[in-house]
Design a protein around this motif. Structure first.
Motif, PDB file in Angstrom:
ATOM      1  N   ALA A  77       0.524  -1.373   0.164  1.00 33.89           N
ATOM      2  CA  ALA A  77      -0.297   0.037  -0.061  1.00 33.89           C
ATOM      3  C   ALA A  77       1.332   1.378   0.165  1.00 33.89           C
ATOM      4  N   SER A  78       2.107   1.259  -0.033  1.00 32.34           N
ATOM      5  CA  SER A  78       2.833   2.033   0.003  1.00 32.34           C
ATOM      6  C   SER A  78       3.549   2.845  -1.218  1.00 32.34           C
ATOM      7  N   ASP A  79       3.417   3.688  -1.586  1.00 32.59           N
ATOM      8  CA  ASP A  79       3.959   4.683  -2.478  1.00 32.59           C
ATOM      9  C   ASP A  79       5.591   4.620  -2.558  1.00 32.59           C
ATOM     10  N   LYS A  80       6.483   4.263  -1.687  1.00 29.29           N
ATOM     11  CA  LYS A  80       8.009   4.343  -1.700  1.00 29.29           C
ATOM     12  C   LYS A  80       7.741   2.610  -2.158  1.00 29.29           C
ATOM     13  N   SER A  81       9.491   3.036  -2.788  1.00 31.80           N
ATOM     14  CA  SER A  81      10.350   1.647  -2.965  1.00 31.80           C
ATOM     15  C   SER A  81      11.533   1.457  -1.839  1.00 31.80           C
ATOM     16  N   ILE A  82      10.446   0.519  -1.268  1.00 42.28           N
ATOM     17  CA  ILE A  82      11.680   0.114   0.189  1.00 42.28           C
ATOM     18  C   ILE A  82      12.008  -0.963   0.508  1.00 42.28           C
ATOM     19  N   LYS A  83      13.431  -0.747   0.347  1.00 41.83           N
ATOM     20  CA  LYS A  83      14.550  -1.633   0.456  1.00 41.83           C
ATOM     21  C   LYS A  83      14.860  -1.833   2.049  1.00 41.83           C
ATOM     22  N   GLU A  84      15.353  -3.295   1.224  1.00 42.87           N
ATOM     23  CA  GLU A  84      14.722  -4.998   2.738  1.00 42.87           C
ATOM     24  C   GLU A  84      16.479  -5.343   2.941  1.00 42.87           C
ATOM     25  N   ILE A  85      16.847  -5.425   4.132  1.00 42.56           N
ATOM     26  CA  ILE A  85      18.056  -5.651   5.349  1.00 42.56           C
ATOM     27  C   ILE A  85      17.932  -6.092   5.628  1.00 42.56           C
ATOM     28  N   VAL A  86      17.644  -7.580   6.319  1.00 43.87           N
ATOM     29  CA  VAL A  86      17.777  -8.680   7.030  1.00 43.87           C
ATOM     30  C   VAL A  86      19.656  -8.520   7.762  1.00 43.87           C
ATOM     31  N   ILE A  87      19.050  -8.723   8.763  1.00 42.17           N
ATOM     32  CA  ILE A  87      19.859  -8.749  10.520  1.00 42.17           C
ATOM     33  C   ILE A  87      19.731 -10.632  10.957  1.00 42.17           C
ATOM     34  N   ASN A  88      21.305 -10.451  11.409  1.00 46.47           N
ATOM     35  CA  ASN A  88      21.181 -11.278  12.809  1.00 46.47           C
ATOM     36  C   ASN A  88      20.476 -13.253  12.038  1.00 46.47           C
ATOM     37  N   CYS A  89      21.093 -12.955  10.720  1.00 48.17           N
ATOM     38  CA  CYS A  89      20.965 -14.313   9.758  1.00 48.17           C
ATOM     39  C   CYS A  89      22.186 -15.318  10.445  1.00 48.17           C
ATOM     40  N   PRO A  90      21.425 -16.566  10.543  1.00 46.50           N
ATOM     41  CA  PRO A  90      22.317 -18.293  10.790  1.00 46.50           C
ATOM     42  C   PRO A  90      22.850 -17.712   9.679  1.00 46.50           C
ATOM     43  N   GLN A  91      24.343 -18.825   9.445  1.00 42.90           N
ATOM     44  CA  GLN A  91      25.108 -19.099   8.710  1.00 42.90           C
ATOM     45  C   GLN A  91      24.556 -19.530   7.808  1.00 42.90           C
ATOM     46  N   GLU A  92      23.625 -20.992   8.257  1.00 43.32           N
ATOM     47  CA  GLU A  92      23.254 -22.195   7.382  1.00 43.32           C
ATOM     48  C   GLU A  92      22.181 -21.544   7.116  1.00 43.32           C
ATOM     49  N   ALA A  93      22.252 -20.772   7.043  1.00 43.62           N
ATOM     50  CA  ALA A  93      20.679 -20.172   6.203  1.00 43.62           C
ATOM     51  C   ALA A  93      20.763 -20.105   4.783  1.00 43.62           C
ATOM     52  N   THR A  94      20.005 -20.633   4.024  1.00 46.18           N
ATOM     53  CA  THR A  94      19.587 -20.939   2.554  1.00 46.18           C
ATOM     54  C   THR A  94      19.528 -19.944   2.205  1.00 46.18           C
ATOM     55  N   SER A  95      19.574 -19.557   1.396  1.00 41.80           N
ATOM     56  CA  SER A  95      19.462 -18.577   0.283  1.00 41.80           C
ATOM     57  C   SER A  95      17.874 -18.705  -0.223  1.00 41.80           C
ATOM     58  N   THR A  96      17.446 -19.539  -0.638  1.00 45.23           N
ATOM     59  CA  THR A  96      15.861 -20.075  -0.937  1.00 45.23           C
ATOM     60  C   THR A  96      15.249 -18.935   0.535  1.00 45.23           C
ATOM     61  N   GLN A  97      15.895 -18.921   2.111  1.00 45.97           N
ATOM     62  CA  GLN A  97      15.154 -18.559   2.784  1.00 45.97           C
ATOM     63  C   GLN A  97      15.251 -17.347   2.964  1.00 45.97           C
ATOM     64  N   LEU A  98      15.331 -15.960   2.322  1.00 48.13           N
ATOM     65  CA  LEU A  98      15.705 -15.470   1.710  1.00 48.13           C
ATOM     66  C   LEU A  98      15.136 -14.524   0.823  1.00 48.13           C
ATOM     67  N   PHE A  99      14.399 -15.361  -0.663  1.00 48.08           N
ATOM     68  CA  PHE A  99      13.436 -14.791  -0.838  1.00 48.08           C
ATOM     69  C   PHE A  99      12.104 -14.340  -1.094  1.00 48.08           C
ATOM     70  N   LYS A 100      11.903 -14.240   0.418  1.00 47.18           N
ATOM     71  CA  LYS A 100      10.285 -13.865   0.301  1.00 47.18           C
ATOM     72  C   LYS A 100      11.086 -12.207   0.232  1.00 47.18           C
ATOM     73  N   TRP A 101      11.938 -12.022   0.750  1.00 45.64           N
ATOM     74  CA  TRP A 101      12.250 -10.463   0.144  1.00 45.64           C
ATOM     75  C   TRP A 101      12.265 -10.174  -0.656  1.00 45.64           C
ATOM     76  N   ARG A 102      11.917  -9.221  -1.316  1.00 45.69           N
ATOM     77  CA  ARG A 102      12.107  -9.072  -3.045  1.00 45.69           C
ATOM     78  C   ARG A 102      12.453  -7.984  -3.618  1.00 45.69           C
ATOM     79  N   ASN A 103      12.358  -7.176  -2.081  1.00 46.46           N
ATOM     80  CA  ASN A 103      13.253  -5.917  -2.611  1.00 46.46           C
ATOM     81  C   ASN A 103      14.990  -5.903  -1.762  1.00 46.46           C
ATOM     82  N   LEU A 104      15.489  -7.335  -1.554  1.00 44.02           N
ATOM     83  CA  LEU A 104      16.570  -7.901  -0.898  1.00 44.02           C
ATOM     84  C   LEU A 104      17.938  -6.671  -1.416  1.00 44.02           C
ATOM     85  N   VAL A 105      18.771  -5.747   0.039  1.00 39.79           N
ATOM     86  CA  VAL A 105      19.821  -5.062  -0.758  1.00 39.79           C
ATOM     87  C   VAL A 105      21.408  -5.510  -0.064  1.00 39.79           C
TER      88      VAL A 105
END
Length: 222
Positions: A77-105
């Motif tokens: 609903a926002s008119d902004k182009s929001i950039k998304e940043i994940v913190i405290n990610c485990p090293q063993e996390a797979t790339s696919t676990q991050l794909f729900k963020w569509r504007n991941l930077v």
């Protein structure tokens, strides 16, 4: 320290002593205001004003499916182009676990210290990305629209130098690495990227990479 542009930064988290200490550390390091937005804020949001900033930071463990759906609705609903940043990610996390963020930077791991996070945040706020090469490549492959791509006319219209930069960008090179490879200054690379983004209607490096995968034949990206 960031440039003179004022950004809005949101930390999506419950309000706690830990989140407030983290907020204070970010504000001192970046010299910008960081707003904490909780799940209760998402629940009660009435659509008035901008609840989310230009950059939204998520704790990897914080957003369950229900919370993520609420966030996604507000983002849509926002008119902004929001950039998304994940913190405290485990090293063993797979790339696919991050794909729900569509504007991941950016992705920061549990083991990363504050100085590394601040360094990465400064890069991100200067229109760069803070992703490992593996995550970036996996992310591109995941969102590729087709397995077979033919080169579009838009790519053909780029200058020779712009095509060289797009090729290096596709290999995961940073601005500094591109500059070293082409024997030009980093500012020159930034100028070329700005022109490329305008020509292909991309807002950031990731969108440019995704565009490349859908508009440039594999043999031209090698």
């Amino acid at each position: 320290m960031t440039d003179s542009k004022t950004y809005q930064i949101t930390l999506l988290s419950d309000v706690s002593m830990q989140s407030n200490l983290f907020k204070d550390s970010l504000e001192r390091g970046l010299q910008l205001t960081v707003n904490i937005v909780s799940v209760d804020d998402l629940h009660s949001y009435d659509g008035e004003g901008n609840l989310l900033g230009d950059f939204v930071l998520f704790d990897f463990q914080y957003l369950d499916d229900e919370r993520f759906n609420e966030y996604s609705q507000i983002k849509a609903a926002s008119d902004k182009s929001i950039k998304e940043i994940v913190i405290n990610c485990p090293q063993e996390a797979t790339s696919t676990q991050l794909f729900k963020w569509r504007n991941l930077v950016g992705v920061f791991y549990i083991e990363d210290d504050l100085s590394l996070l601040l360094k990465g945040m400064e890069k991100i706020m200067n229109d760069e990305m803070w992703l490992s090469r593996k995550v970036a490549q996996d992310y591109i492959e995941y969102f590729r629209c087709a397995n077979t791509v033919t080169t579009s006319q838009a790519y053909a219209n780029l200058t020779k130098r712009e095509k060289e930069i797009m090729r290096l960008l596709g290999h995961g090179a940073s601005n500094l690495q591109i500059a070293d490879e082409l024997f030009v200054s980093e500012n020159t690379v930034k100028t070329h990227l700005h022109n490329i983004f305008k020509k292909i209607n991309a807002k950031n490096r990731l969108q440019a990479l995704l565009w490349a995968n859908n508009n440039i034949a594999l043999e031209e990206r090698a």
